[in-house]
Design an enzyme around this catalytic site. Structure first.
Site, mmCIF file in Angstrom:
data_model
loop_
_atom_site.group_PDB
_atom_site.id
_atom_site.type_symbol
_atom_site.label_atom_id
_atom_site.label_comp_id
_atom_site.label_asym_id
_atom_site.label_seq_id
_atom_site.Cartn_x
_atom_site.Cartn_y
_atom_site.Cartn_z
ATOM 1 C CE1 TYR A 251 6.583 7.394 11.720
ATOM 2 C CE2 TYR A 251 6.934 9.771 11.817
ATOM 3 C CZ TYR A 251 6.804 8.606 11.084
ATOM 4 O OH TYR A 251 6.892 8.659 9.712
ATOM 5 C CE LYS B 260 9.583 6.097 9.931
ATOM 6 N NZ LYS B 260 9.889 5.104 8.869
ATOM 7 C CB SER C 62 9.341 11.063 9.043
ATOM 8 O OG SER C 62 8.390 12.047 9.388
ATOM 9 C CG ASP D 151 9.982 -10.449 12.716
ATOM 10 O OD1 ASP D 151 9.945 -11.689 12.837
ATOM 11 O OD2 ASP D 151 9.320 -9.665 13.424
ATOM 12 N NE ARG E 144 -1.976 -1.323 3.798
ATOM 13 C CZ ARG E 144 -2.523 -1.439 5.007
ATOM 14 N NH1 ARG E 144 -3.823 -1.318 5.139
ATOM 15 N NH2 ARG E 144 -1.773 -1.653 6.063
#
Length: 271
Positions: free
Chosen positions: A175, A179, A162, A76, A23
């Site tokens: 966040y 970032k 960001s 992962d 997406r």
């Protein structure tokens, strides 16, 4: 005068691994890398129908693979790189695009351990695993291919940060911190790997029209405040982020390493 055929940004023969590819910015990047001739492996977590449709749109599994993979731990990340190598035999471009942005405002004084760890684990811990395994794969490819020019480019890593990483974001400290770490990681990787022909750069988007930002931008007051800070006066499109990512993985950017590529409509003018 000879006829000019234009400038071509080709990744023919290359394999790209793009995280969070089903997406938003990720899907736009998958489409753009396929249009440039790369074979692509992309990850998704929940959007299976969208992922499968994107594979078909991009030419089928011979050239595009979707891998369902949670990204919350270093293990992962390593598992996803292994899946990409298994699919197409190598990884030439690693695009780290996945991440979460808790949309609710959360004062630092009341932020829970669970929120902090949840954001850091997805936005940073898994990135460590991806980069560690991705670099190891690229170095193995270089050794197996034999000696080449010392300065030739042999791999690309692009981390998606960001504007919050550059100027902070009130009530979203988790966040912004995660970032911001990607910007420092970009510079560290560049210093370490550029001499080996592995170039690491960072794209730092501002407000972009994605599902992740929809909750905030659907509020008229929030949307008005956001666009007021952007000199271009609008929110960016996902293609406007994917384009710079593609550029950074082409020979046209062969002398670019450790760069923080700002794509924010002029809202933040820092390195």
């Amino acid at each position: 005068m000879s006829e000019m055929n234009g400038v071509v940004m080709s990744l023919a023969g290359k394999v790209a691994l793009i995280t969070g590819g089903s997406r938003g910015i990720g899907a736009a990047t998958v489409r753009m890398f396929r249009a440039a001739g790369a074979r692509v492996v992309f990850s998704y977590q929940a959007a299976q129908e969208q992922a499968e449709a994107l594979v078909v749109e991009c030419g089928g599994e011979e050239v595009c693979r979707a891998v369902r993979q949670a990204l919350a731990t270093p293990a992962d990340g390593a598992a996803l790189v292994a899946a990409a190598v298994e699919a197409f035999g190598r990884v030439d471009c690693l695009i780290v695009n996945h991440g979460i942005w808790p949309a609710h405002d959360q004062p630092i004084a009341t932020m829970t351990d669970e929120q902090w760890r949840g954001t850091i684990s997805i936005n940073l811990d898994s990135v460590f695993g991806l980069v560690r395994a991705g670099v190891a794969a690229m170095q193995t490819q270089v050794r197996e291919s034999g000696p080449g020019a010392p300065s030739s480019v042999k791999g690309h890593i692009v981390l998606i940060a960001s504007t919050a990483a550059q100027r902070g974001e009130a009530f979203h400290a988790d966040y912004a911190a995660s970032k911001g770490a990607l910007i420092s990681l970009t510079k560290s990787l560049s210093s370490e790997l550029a001499g080996q022909g592995i170039l690491c750069n960072c794209v730092a988007p501002g407000w972009v029209g994605t599902e992740m930002s929809l909750a905030a931008l659907s509020d008229p007051e929030t949307s008005k405040k956001a666009t007021a800070l952007i000199p271009l006066g609008r929110i960016g499109s996902v293609e406007e982020i994917a384009g710079p990512v593609l550029f950074l993985c082409t020979p046209l950017a062969g002398f670019v390493s450790g760069e923080i590529f700002n794509v924010n409509g002029g809202a933040v003018l820092v390195g």
